[in-house]
Write a protein that holds these residues in place. Structure first.
Motif, PDB file in Angstrom:
ATOM      1  N   LEU A  41       0.851  -1.195   0.000  1.00 44.66           N
ATOM      2  CA  LEU A  41       0.000   0.000   0.000  1.00 44.66           C
ATOM      3  C   LEU A  41       0.884   1.240   0.000  1.00 44.66           C
ATOM      4  O   LEU A  41       1.871   1.310   0.728  1.00 44.66           O
ATOM      5  CB  LEU A  41      -0.920   0.008   1.219  1.00 44.66           C
ATOM      6  CG  LEU A  41      -1.939  -1.128   1.300  1.00 44.66           C
ATOM      7  CD1 LEU A  41      -2.840  -0.945   2.503  1.00 44.66           C
ATOM      8  CD2 LEU A  41      -2.771  -1.220   0.029  1.00 44.66           C
ATOM      9  N   ASP A  42       0.508   2.221  -0.816  1.00 44.78           N
ATOM     10  CA  ASP A  42       1.360   3.387  -1.045  1.00 44.78           C
ATOM     11  C   ASP A  42       0.526   4.664  -0.932  1.00 44.78           C
ATOM     12  O   ASP A  42      -0.461   4.832  -1.651  1.00 44.78           O
ATOM     13  CB  ASP A  42       1.993   3.289  -2.434  1.00 44.78           C
ATOM     14  CG  ASP A  42       3.023   4.376  -2.701  1.00 44.78           C
ATOM     15  OD1 ASP A  42       3.308   5.173  -1.779  1.00 44.78           O
ATOM     16  OD2 ASP A  42       3.543   4.419  -3.838  1.00 44.78           O
ATOM     17  N   PHE A  43       0.944   5.562  -0.029  1.00 45.79           N
ATOM     18  CA  PHE A  43       0.276   6.861   0.066  1.00 45.79           C
ATOM     19  C   PHE A  43       0.759   7.832  -1.025  1.00 45.79           C
ATOM     20  O   PHE A  43       0.180   8.901  -1.208  1.00 45.79           O
ATOM     21  CB  PHE A  43       0.514   7.483   1.446  1.00 45.79           C
ATOM     22  CG  PHE A  43      -0.145   6.709   2.558  1.00 45.79           C
ATOM     23  CD1 PHE A  43      -1.516   6.709   2.688  1.00 45.79           C
ATOM     24  CD2 PHE A  43       0.609   5.966   3.449  1.00 45.79           C
ATOM     25  CE1 PHE A  43      -2.136   5.994   3.708  1.00 45.79           C
ATOM     26  CE2 PHE A  43       0.015   5.250   4.471  1.00 45.79           C
ATOM     27  CZ  PHE A  43      -1.366   5.263   4.602  1.00 45.79           C
ATOM     28  N   GLU A  44       1.846   7.478  -1.677  1.00 48.31           N
ATOM     29  CA  GLU A  44       2.345   8.122  -2.894  1.00 48.31           C
ATOM     30  C   GLU A  44       3.038   9.469  -2.679  1.00 48.31           C
ATOM     31  O   GLU A  44       4.044   9.761  -3.305  1.00 48.31           O
ATOM     32  CB  GLU A  44       1.226   8.280  -3.928  1.00 48.31           C
ATOM     33  CG  GLU A  44       0.621   6.950  -4.339  1.00 48.31           C
ATOM     34  CD  GLU A  44      -0.562   7.117  -5.271  1.00 48.31           C
ATOM     35  OE1 GLU A  44      -0.877   8.272  -5.654  1.00 48.31           O
ATOM     36  OE2 GLU A  44      -1.196   6.099  -5.609  1.00 48.31           O
ATOM     37  N   ARG A  45       2.492  10.338  -1.844  1.00 49.39           N
ATOM     38  CA  ARG A  45       3.096  11.651  -1.667  1.00 49.39           C
ATOM     39  C   ARG A  45       2.669  12.249  -0.328  1.00 49.39           C
ATOM     40  O   ARG A  45       1.674  11.835   0.273  1.00 49.39           O
ATOM     41  CB  ARG A  45       2.728  12.592  -2.813  1.00 49.39           C
ATOM     42  CG  ARG A  45       1.250  12.738  -3.061  1.00 49.39           C
ATOM     43  CD  ARG A  45       0.917  13.238  -4.459  1.00 49.39           C
ATOM     44  NE  ARG A  45      -0.516  13.353  -4.659  1.00 49.39           N
ATOM     45  CZ  ARG A  45      -1.216  14.475  -4.553  1.00 49.39           C
ATOM     46  NH1 ARG A  45      -0.586  15.610  -4.255  1.00 49.39           N
ATOM     47  NH2 ARG A  45      -2.506  14.489  -4.735  1.00 49.39           N
ATOM     48  N   GLU A  46       3.424  13.244   0.103  1.00 47.66           N
ATOM     49  CA  GLU A  46       3.156  13.889   1.387  1.00 47.66           C
ATOM     50  C   GLU A  46       1.789  14.560   1.405  1.00 47.66           C
ATOM     51  O   GLU A  46       1.101  14.564   2.424  1.00 47.66           O
ATOM     52  CB  GLU A  46       4.258  14.920   1.674  1.00 47.66           C
ATOM     53  CG  GLU A  46       4.153  15.606   3.033  1.00 47.66           C
ATOM     54  CD  GLU A  46       4.573  14.711   4.187  1.00 47.66           C
ATOM     55  OE1 GLU A  46       4.397  15.132   5.341  1.00 47.66           O
ATOM     56  OE2 GLU A  46       5.067  13.591   3.945  1.00 47.66           O
ATOM     57  N   GLU A  47       1.382  15.122   0.274  1.00 43.02           N
ATOM     58  CA  GLU A  47       0.088  15.807   0.210  1.00 43.02           C
ATOM     59  C   GLU A  47      -1.075  14.856   0.498  1.00 43.02           C
ATOM     60  O   GLU A  47      -2.078  15.256   1.075  1.00 43.02           O
ATOM     61  CB  GLU A  47      -0.097  16.459  -1.164  1.00 43.02           C
ATOM     62  CG  GLU A  47       0.790  17.660  -1.423  1.00 43.02           C
ATOM     63  CD  GLU A  47       2.218  17.282  -1.794  1.00 43.02           C
ATOM     64  OE1 GLU A  47       3.059  18.183  -1.893  1.00 43.02           O
ATOM     65  OE2 GLU A  47       2.478  16.069  -1.996  1.00 43.02           O
ATOM     66  N   GLU A  48      -0.934  13.598   0.092  1.00 44.71           N
ATOM     67  CA  GLU A  48      -1.986  12.625   0.362  1.00 44.71           C
ATOM     68  C   GLU A  48      -2.045  12.289   1.854  1.00 44.71           C
ATOM     69  O   GLU A  48      -3.123  12.162   2.438  1.00 44.71           O
ATOM     70  CB  GLU A  48      -1.760  11.358  -0.469  1.00 44.71           C
ATOM     71  CG  GLU A  48      -2.712  10.212  -0.180  1.00 44.71           C
ATOM     72  CD  GLU A  48      -4.175  10.495  -0.524  1.00 44.71           C
ATOM     73  OE1 GLU A  48      -5.019   9.618  -0.262  1.00 44.71           O
ATOM     74  OE2 GLU A  48      -4.496  11.597  -1.029  1.00 44.71           O
ATOM     75  N   LEU A  49      -0.882  12.151   2.483  1.00 49.80           N
ATOM     76  CA  LEU A  49      -0.855  11.933   3.927  1.00 49.80           C
ATOM     77  C   LEU A  49      -1.488  13.110   4.669  1.00 49.80           C
ATOM     78  O   LEU A  49      -2.213  12.923   5.646  1.00 49.80           O
ATOM     79  CB  LEU A  49       0.586  11.728   4.415  1.00 49.80           C
ATOM     80  CG  LEU A  49       1.183  10.336   4.266  1.00 49.80           C
ATOM     81  CD1 LEU A  49       2.660  10.363   4.630  1.00 49.80           C
ATOM     82  CD2 LEU A  49       0.447   9.333   5.140  1.00 49.80           C
ATOM     83  N   GLU A  50      -1.209  14.316   4.188  1.00 46.31           N
ATOM     84  CA  GLU A  50      -1.806  15.502   4.818  1.00 46.31           C
ATOM     85  C   GLU A  50      -3.323  15.495   4.637  1.00 46.31           C
ATOM     86  O   GLU A  50      -4.069  15.812   5.578  1.00 46.31           O
ATOM     87  CB  GLU A  50      -1.211  16.776   4.219  1.00 46.31           C
ATOM     88  CG  GLU A  50      -1.814  18.036   4.810  1.00 46.31           C
ATOM     89  CD  GLU A  50      -1.228  19.312   4.245  1.00 46.31           C
ATOM     90  OE1 GLU A  50      -1.762  20.404   4.568  1.00 46.31           O
ATOM     91  OE2 GLU A  50      -0.243  19.236   3.490  1.00 46.31           O
ATOM     92  N   ARG A  51      -3.793  15.168   3.438  1.00 40.78           N
ATOM     93  CA  ARG A  51      -5.238  15.142   3.184  1.00 40.78           C
ATOM     94  C   ARG A  51      -5.932  14.160   4.118  1.00 40.78           C
ATOM     95  O   ARG A  51      -6.963  14.486   4.743  1.00 40.78           O
ATOM     96  CB  ARG A  51      -5.505  14.755   1.726  1.00 40.78           C
ATOM     97  CG  ARG A  51      -6.979  14.820   1.325  1.00 40.78           C
ATOM     98  CD  ARG A  51      -7.218  14.206  -0.053  1.00 40.78           C
ATOM     99  NE  ARG A  51      -7.027  12.762  -0.044  1.00 40.78           N
ATOM    100  CZ  ARG A  51      -7.958  11.885   0.350  1.00 40.78           C
ATOM    101  NH1 ARG A  51      -9.141  12.310   0.775  1.00 40.78           N
ATOM    102  NH2 ARG A  51      -7.708  10.593   0.325  1.00 40.78           N
ATOM    103  N   ILE A  52      -5.377  12.962   4.238  1.00 40.51           N
ATOM    104  CA  ILE A  52      -5.965  11.953   5.111  1.00 40.51           C
ATOM    105  C   ILE A  52      -5.941  12.426   6.563  1.00 40.51           C
ATOM    106  O   ILE A  52      -6.933  12.314   7.289  1.00 40.51           O
ATOM    107  CB  ILE A  52      -5.216  10.611   4.962  1.00 40.51           C
ATOM    108  CG1 ILE A  52      -5.413  10.049   3.554  1.00 40.51           C
ATOM    109  CG2 ILE A  52      -5.689   9.609   6.007  1.00 40.51           C
ATOM    110  CD1 ILE A  52      -4.534   8.847   3.238  1.00 40.51           C
TER     111      ILE A  52
END
Length: 539
Positions: free
Chosen positions: A226-237
């Motif tokens: 499983l991959d969050f892909e980028r920091e922006e996605e971690l921030e969104r979640i």
């Protein structure tokens, strides 16, 4: 919400390359915005039709605000909404779906996609128990390594994976679009499973985002596919996780937030500069079993600790439940509450709502308070202030979800001397001695006492029993020992620690009985029938 007015989608007509996830998320977002901006009165509908569409519009707006907060009803509504848009608005058919990011030739070969398909298939049969069934049925964690690998997923998919029917493909695609539109991305479906918790952004070097972990039966397990892909996605979640009941903004000045979700899951979110990157920790509390002490405590001669704990509650003894994170303190404490005499009112203080005792004990007088100082940038109610309020609410028994601050520890000792009948609390102490010293240091830190010995005497006069839990590397949780703290002026330390019960790896062994002084104190709070039973019990 109807999509009839949107017409067929022209963007993807004749398109042979892969339809990306971002394209689909944007199309859904545009469709939603078009509905919310639409002036229904321009449609010149009759009053009844206009009122119906207005209600649907407001319902959609409200559900969008609650998306990603753990409300499964909201999630399923929005997934159905997306599914309707794919079928009726985009005119998605079996040919078009082959070119989507999820079902394209390239996408379908990815381990993450095959995992999603497996979880989807198992969820159809086992509901929220799908993750557990998938792990146990295929022995994915039968070894000592705390990781589920791509190779394991490929093997399981080869055994029980299958081609989805078109309607199944539409539903699964809708779930993935929701996850990256308003949901929790790569862990959206996992979060809803009956597991102990899930976290993200907690591993890997800078610039890599294969950092999804689950907490399963006491074990931290990495899911590297499983991959969050980028920091922006971690921030969104992470920001989504902070939205339930709007607890306040997580900012650089206040770089963390402890909160809860709609289903009572506890959330801790941290961000730069406080943390090295955006990260989140979700503790699933709906997975705490509603069982009695007899059902919870297992192993040889389990009746020994069960009987002892039952009488400690009937005898109104201040009891600490100690142990490492995840060892089962909350579960055991919840079961112990069932042994507190029903006529006693119960008052609870927690950092975040976790115990939810009123849901389990619906006919009991139970009130829970929580600290709010950590949720607000300005003001809020701290633990000591909350405890002062709690003291004025006619509470007979105090339960402190976790003694984490010196102020709360100091108040707990004071309350044990002058306030409620008795207190039950949890603490992360590794031993009974370290528990006593930690509480002593809290009294010293708060300035209540100057002398270490006097401060320690205050602690040992209040805290009488330590129930210490342990969790081994295989995830097995058990009561390691139950100890009595006996004040003793002749001892160099001013007290003795007497082990009453210990688990030897296979069975529980009774080592000593409760001291006569404590037995006499316990009897004072018992009914005539309880006294007769107590005198005939060898504990």
């Amino acid at each position: 919400m109807s999509v009839e007015e949107t017409g067929s989608l022209k963007l993807f007509e004749g398109k042979q390359q892969e339809i990306t996830r971002q394209e689909l998320v944007e199309r859904v977002s545009e469709h939603v915005n078009r509905i919310l901006r639409r002036n229904l009165y321009e449609l010149k509908l009759d009053e009844r039709q206009t009122f119906r569409l207005l209600r649907q519009k407001e319902e959609l707006r409200r559900y969008l605000k609650e998306a990603g907060t753990g409300n499964l009803q909201v999630k399923e509504y929005l997934i159905s909404f997306i599914q309707e848009f794919l079928l009726n608005g985009m005119k998605m058919d079996e040919e078009m779906i082959k070119h989507t990011f999820f079902f394209s030739e390239k996408g379908s070969r990815q381990a993450a996609v095959r995992f999603d398909i497996l979880l989807f298939l198992y969820k159809e049969q086992y509901g929220s128990g799908a993750m557990e069934k998938l792990i146990e049925e295929h022995g994915l964690l039968s070894g000592t390594e705390n990781v589920i690998t791509e190779e394991q997923i490929e093997h399981v998919y080869g055994v029980c994976g299958r081609k989805l029917k078109f309607i199944e493909q539409i539903e699964l695609l809708s779930r993935k679009i929701y996850a990256y539109y308003k949901g929790l991305g790569a862990i959206d479906e996992i979060r809803d499973m009956k597991i102990d918790g899930v976290s993200g952004g907690v591993s890997g070097k800078e610039g890599t985002y294969h950092s999804a972990w689950i907490f399963y039966h006491g074990r931290s397990v990495w899911l590297p596919f499983l991959d969050f892909e980028r920091e922006e996605e971690l921030e969104r979640i992470s920001r989504n996780l902070c939205r339930y009941h709007q607890p306040g903004e997580i900012s650089r000045k206040k770089g963390y937030l402890v909160h809860e979700m709609a289903d009572h899951a506890r959330v801790v979110v941290a961000r730069p500069d406080f943390a090295e990157n955006w990260m989140f920790f979700i503790r699933k509390l709906d997975n705490i079993p509603e069982v009695s002490l007899q059902q919870l405590v297992t192993g040889g001669h389990a009746e020994i600790p069960v009987e002892l704990l039952k009488w400690l509650m009937k005898g109104c003894q201040v009891t600490a439940v100690t142990g490492m994170q995840g060892c089962g303190k909350t579960t055991l404490l919840t079961a112990m509450v069932g042994e507190i005499p029903e006529e006693y009112t119960i008052r609870v203080l927690e950092l975040a709502f976790e115990l939810h005792l009123r849901e389990r004990y619906q006919n009991r007088n139970i009130v829970t308070f929580r600290e709010t100082a950590g949720m607000m940038e300005h003001g809020g109610i701290g633990g000591q202030e909350a405890l002062e309020v709690q003291k004025k609410t006619d509470g007979a028994v105090s339960i402190i979800g976790e003694v984490v601050s010196a102020k709360v520890a100091s108040w707990m000792i004071e309350s044990g001397q002058t306030g409620s009948l008795f207190t039950i609390f949890t603490h992360h102490a590794k031993s009974t001695r370290s528990l006593l010293l930690s509480l002593r240091n809290s009294l010293l830190k708060e300035g209540s006492f100057q002398s270490e010995r006097v401060a320690l005497e205050q602690v040992t006069e209040v805290v009488r029993f330590d129930v210490h839990l342990h969790m081994n590397r295989e995830g097995q949780r058990y009561i390691e020992r139950i100890s009595e703290i006996v004040p003793d002026t002749e001892s160099p330390e001013g007290y003795r620690i007497v082990e009453l019960v210990r688990f030897d790896g296979e069975r529980y062994v009774k080592l000593h009985t409760i001291s006569e002084t404590t037995r006499a104190e316990m009897v004072k709070w018992m009914t005539k029938e309880e006294k007769e039973a107590f005198f005939n019990v060898d504990i």
